[in-house]
Write an enzyme that holds these catalytic residues in place. Structure first.
Site: not given
Length: 281
Positions: A82, A195-196
């Protein structure tokens, strides 16, 4: 001073991977591809998501609570999958568990600068990630070294839609248009997915680029770099599980929200059937 138990970390122990929700599955996908022999635990903190608009103290508290749970399960390494939690909390996690390899996720500013032809790099990320001191220092360092200009674009609401399974919809297209068009208009020829969650809407981002008049814009996903760093740390510590191990690798899922929702995300995003348990921590 609080003492922390030392957990055994044999090569056969699992790797713990956690995120605020399902975004970290994009990192898990790369880990499974590179290290298919490893046991894995995935923890989605969906009951407390999203992290992007939370205070740093809040994110640190959640990250330490999850790390405590995963170390209690005997993991041999932790992956903070994250971006927001990496920026806010990875220093605290490493301080609490110095015996464990801990790998974080950072927006790919360096590969973005290397990939850009004109030096203008757009960074799509959460508000909290873009406000983090760590990211801003990294931006300044890379800009000074390369001359790259980083255009920071917060994307409020995007994680929420992805968590709801809105991966290819009019709602996603409309939201992304407002984030991507300004970057294209400023001349960005490279967009970093900071952002993942965002790799799961990569096709929609590409559509937004085209709709904004962009051409040949590169998208940077750093999940593969995370997996390679994890592999290096495990190898250096002698912790890689041998491919000839006697029993097949396992994958377990945990969440602080709906187990059915996370199981559905595994099926939809990774085409995997995984047993998931709901926890309250």
């Amino acid at each position: 001073m609080t003492s922390h138990p030392t957990f055994p970390t044999p090569a056969d122990a699992p790797i713990g991977v956690f995120d605020s929700g399902v975004g970290g599955l994009s990192v898990l996908r790369h880990i499974r591809a590179l290290l298919p022999q490893e046991h894995l635990i995935y923890f989605a903190d969906s009951g407390y998501a999203p992290y992007g608009g939370r205070t740093e103290a809040y994110v640190v508290e959640r990250a330490l609570a999850i790390a405590a749970y995963l170390t209690g399960k005997g993991v041999k390494a932790l992956v903070v999958a994250c971006n927001t939690a990496t920026v806010a909390a990875i220093k605290a996690v490493r301080a609490h568990y110095p015996e464990l390899p801990v790998v974080g996720v950072e927006p790919g500013l360096k590969p973005g600068a290397a990939a850009s032809r004109n030096g203008k790099v757009g960074v799509l990320a959460t508000v909290r990630t873009l406000q983090g001191e760590k990211l801003l220092q990294l931006r300044d360092q890379i800009a000074a070294a390369t001359g790259a200009q980083f255009l920071l674009q917060p994307c409020p609401g995007l994680v929420d839609l992805i968590e709801q399974g809105e991966l290819d919809s009019a709602a996603i297209d409309a939201l992304l248009a407002g984030f991507v068009a300004p970057l294209v208009e400023q001349g960005a020829d490279t967009l970093v997915l900071g952002c993942t969650h965002y790799p799961f809407v990569q096709d929609a981002i590409a559509r937004a680029v085209i709709a904004a008049g962009g051409r040949d814009v590169k998208l940077i996903d750093t999940g593969d770099a995370v997996a390679r760093q994890l592999a290096r740390l495990l190898e250096g510590a002698g912790l890689q599980r041998p491919g000839s191990a006697g029993h097949p690798p396992t994958l377990h899922g945990y969440t602080t929200a709906s187990a059915d929702a996370l199981a559905s995300a595994f099926r939809t995003l990774l085409q995997l059937d995984v047993a998931v348990e709901t926890l309250k921590i």
